[in-house]
Design a protein around this motif. Structure first.
Motif, mmCIF file in Angstrom:
data_model
loop_
_atom_site.group_PDB
_atom_site.id
_atom_site.type_symbol
_atom_site.label_atom_id
_atom_site.label_comp_id
_atom_site.label_asym_id
_atom_site.label_seq_id
_atom_site.Cartn_x
_atom_site.Cartn_y
_atom_site.Cartn_z
ATOM 1 N N MET A 1 5.939 -6.494 7.777
ATOM 2 C CA MET A 1 5.659 -5.565 6.679
ATOM 3 C C MET A 1 5.960 -4.143 7.151
ATOM 4 N N THR A 2 6.823 -3.458 6.438
ATOM 5 C CA THR A 2 7.212 -2.099 6.804
ATOM 6 C C THR A 2 6.374 -1.071 6.048
ATOM 7 N N LEU A 3 6.522 0.193 6.458
ATOM 8 C CA LEU A 3 5.804 1.273 5.776
ATOM 9 C C LEU A 3 6.269 1.409 4.331
ATOM 10 N N PHE A 4 7.541 1.082 4.086
ATOM 11 C CA PHE A 4 8.060 1.128 2.713
ATOM 12 C C PHE A 4 7.334 0.119 1.834
ATOM 13 N N HIS A 5 7.108 -1.096 2.372
ATOM 14 C CA HIS A 5 6.370 -2.121 1.626
ATOM 15 C C HIS A 5 4.956 -1.628 1.307
ATOM 16 N N VAL A 6 4.329 -1.005 2.306
ATOM 17 C CA VAL A 6 2.980 -0.483 2.126
ATOM 18 C C VAL A 6 2.954 0.588 1.039
ATOM 19 N N LEU A 7 3.965 1.472 1.051
ATOM 20 C CA LEU A 7 4.047 2.533 0.046
ATOM 21 C C LEU A 7 4.150 1.958 -1.360
ATOM 22 N N ILE A 8 5.002 0.959 -1.534
ATOM 23 C CA ILE A 8 5.163 0.317 -2.847
ATOM 24 C C ILE A 8 3.837 -0.281 -3.312
ATOM 25 N N LEU A 9 3.186 -1.044 -2.416
ATOM 26 C CA LEU A 9 1.927 -1.687 -2.773
ATOM 27 C C LEU A 9 0.832 -0.659 -3.049
ATOM 28 N N ALA A 10 0.839 0.454 -2.297
ATOM 29 C CA ALA A 10 -0.180 1.489 -2.485
ATOM 30 C C ALA A 10 -0.050 2.162 -3.843
ATOM 31 N N ILE A 11 1.176 2.451 -4.251
ATOM 32 C CA ILE A 11 1.395 3.080 -5.557
ATOM 33 C C ILE A 11 0.986 2.131 -6.679
ATOM 34 N N ILE A 12 1.367 0.853 -6.539
ATOM 35 C CA ILE A 12 0.985 -0.148 -7.545
ATOM 36 C C ILE A 12 -0.532 -0.266 -7.616
ATOM 37 N N GLN A 13 -1.164 -0.350 -6.431
ATOM 38 C CA GLN A 13 -2.620 -0.462 -6.378
ATOM 39 C C GLN A 13 -3.307 0.753 -6.980
ATOM 40 N N GLY A 14 -2.851 1.942 -6.584
ATOM 41 C CA GLY A 14 -3.489 3.166 -7.047
ATOM 42 C C GLY A 14 -3.434 3.329 -8.550
ATOM 43 N N LEU A 15 -2.291 2.973 -9.127
ATOM 44 C CA LEU A 15 -2.149 3.093 -10.581
ATOM 45 C C LEU A 15 -2.899 1.981 -11.307
ATOM 46 N N ALA A 16 -2.709 0.745 -10.844
ATOM 47 C CA ALA A 16 -3.247 -0.405 -11.576
ATOM 48 C C ALA A 16 -4.740 -0.615 -11.361
ATOM 49 N N GLU A 17 -5.269 -0.204 -10.205
ATOM 50 C CA GLU A 17 -6.693 -0.406 -9.935
ATOM 51 C C GLU A 17 -7.574 0.359 -10.914
ATOM 52 N N LEU A 18 -7.172 1.569 -11.235
ATOM 53 C CA LEU A 18 -8.023 2.413 -12.062
ATOM 54 C C LEU A 18 -7.616 2.409 -13.528
ATOM 55 N N LEU A 19 -6.509 1.775 -13.824
ATOM 56 C CA LEU A 19 -6.187 1.454 -15.209
ATOM 57 C C LEU A 19 -6.692 0.039 -15.463
ATOM 58 N N PRO A 20 -7.062 -0.284 -16.682
ATOM 59 C CA PRO A 20 -7.658 -1.601 -16.955
ATOM 60 C C PRO A 20 -6.613 -2.717 -17.076
ATOM 61 N N VAL A 21 -5.786 -2.848 -16.037
ATOM 62 C CA VAL A 21 -4.691 -3.819 -16.104
ATOM 63 C C VAL A 21 -4.676 -4.750 -14.901
ATOM 64 N N SER A 22 -5.723 -4.723 -14.083
ATOM 65 C CA SER A 22 -5.891 -5.565 -12.904
ATOM 66 C C SER A 22 -4.926 -5.215 -11.788
ATOM 67 N N SER A 23 -5.405 -4.442 -10.852
ATOM 68 C CA SER A 23 -4.580 -4.074 -9.701
ATOM 69 C C SER A 23 -4.259 -5.295 -8.859
ATOM 70 N N SER A 24 -5.237 -6.189 -8.703
ATOM 71 C CA SER A 24 -5.028 -7.357 -7.852
ATOM 72 C C SER A 24 -3.865 -8.207 -8.350
ATOM 73 N N ALA A 25 -3.797 -8.403 -9.661
ATOM 74 C CA ALA A 25 -2.704 -9.197 -10.215
ATOM 75 C C ALA A 25 -1.361 -8.548 -9.931
ATOM 76 N N HIS A 26 -1.289 -7.232 -10.069
ATOM 77 C CA HIS A 26 -0.041 -6.518 -9.820
ATOM 78 C C HIS A 26 0.341 -6.550 -8.345
#
Length: 277
Positions: A1-26
């Motif tokens: 897992m590279t830092l780029f992968h982490v960045l992608i997952l972090a952005i997805i998590q940050g947006l989806a976790e606090l929007l009511p769309v399930s961060s875990s699923a994304h």
């Protein structure tokens, strides 16, 4: 897992976790598309670190309004703290009971069962997403701009619904708790404040559980844990920034009657999960 992968997952998590769309699923779907195992301890650990970043985003974003609602006086603090404690306690009891039922009914009481084993089940995740979408849409249609407050009974019901989010990835915690609040006649602002206050209380317990799981797993060595810390901390920072953006988005749509759009998105994304899963 590279830092780029982490960045992608972090952005997805940050947006989806606090929007009511399930961060875990994304995040889980993104992990699968990138060739990672969502149920692996290292990926679970990263997800928890990303949750930590969004937790700090919640604290920063809501601190000013919480000061007015929860810390305006000692009496107000005691009352609101009681509501949060009761809701969290009910979530814990019902959530653990539900996990025990799943373990004994669907996994034959296997001693090595862990709830994370459900996270790779795309059909279950899609079903949970669809259920969350329907709940959001219905609550939006029934919301007439009520001005109700949190009460002990309402807090208990919100805590009970929140328990369903623990084993079922895809059933958005914020979506479920805010929607339940709207069903109960609670004002939009109070619903949002209470939902994310519960998140701040619940997240440390989840983090502690996953740290324990990671340290005691046989598949990771201590050196590997150390190697995970740097990219995970970077991901936490990225998810914090994305989380602040997401909260402003959520507040604007909730306040202006666009809450139902999140529900429509959940239904569409449930189809995507089935298609790609």
């Amino acid at each position: 897992m590279t830092l780029f992968h982490v960045l992608i997952l972090a952005i997805i998590q940050g947006l989806a976790e606090l929007l009511p769309v399930s961060s875990s699923a994304h995040v889980i779907l993104a992990e699968k598309l990138m060739g990672f195992d969502p149920s692996a301890p290292d990926m679970t650990f990263l997800l928890v670190m990303l949750h930590t970043g969004t937790m700090f985003a919640v604290i920063v974003y809501f601190w000013k309004s919480w000061k007015k609602t929860y810390f305006s006086s000692w009496e107000s603090f005691k009352k609101q703290a009681l509501f949060i404690i009761v809701a969290t306690g009910i979530t814990g009891v019902l959530g653990l009971t539900l996990q025990a039922i799943i373990k004994h009914v669907f996994f034959g009481g296997a001693s090595n069962f862990e709830i994370e084993q459900l996270f790779s089940n795309t059909k279950l995740m899609a079903t949970a997403l669809a259920a969350a979408g329907i709940l959001i849409i219905l609550s939006s249609r029934l919301d007439k701009g009520q001005t109700g407050e949190i009460t002990l009974g309402r807090a208990s019901m919100i805590g009970a619904v929140q328990a369903l989010c623990l084993p079922f990835r895809g059933f958005s915690r914020s979506g479920a708790t805010i929607s339940t609040s709207l069903f109960l006649g609670i004002s939009r602002q109070k619903a949002e404040e209470f939902s994310f206050a519960l998140a701040v209380v619940l997240t440390p317990a989840v983090i502690a559980k996953e740290f324990y799981r990671l340290i005691h797993t046989q598949s990771l060595q201590h050196t590997q844990i150390s190697q995970l810390m740097v990219p995970s901390l970077a991901g936490m920072i990225f998810s914090f920034i994305a989380g602040l953006v997401a909260l402003k988005w959520l507040s604007a749509w909730l306040e202006h009657g666009r809450w139902y759009l999140f529900g429509i998105y959940c239904l569409v994304f449930a189809g995507v999960v089935l298609l790609l899963g």
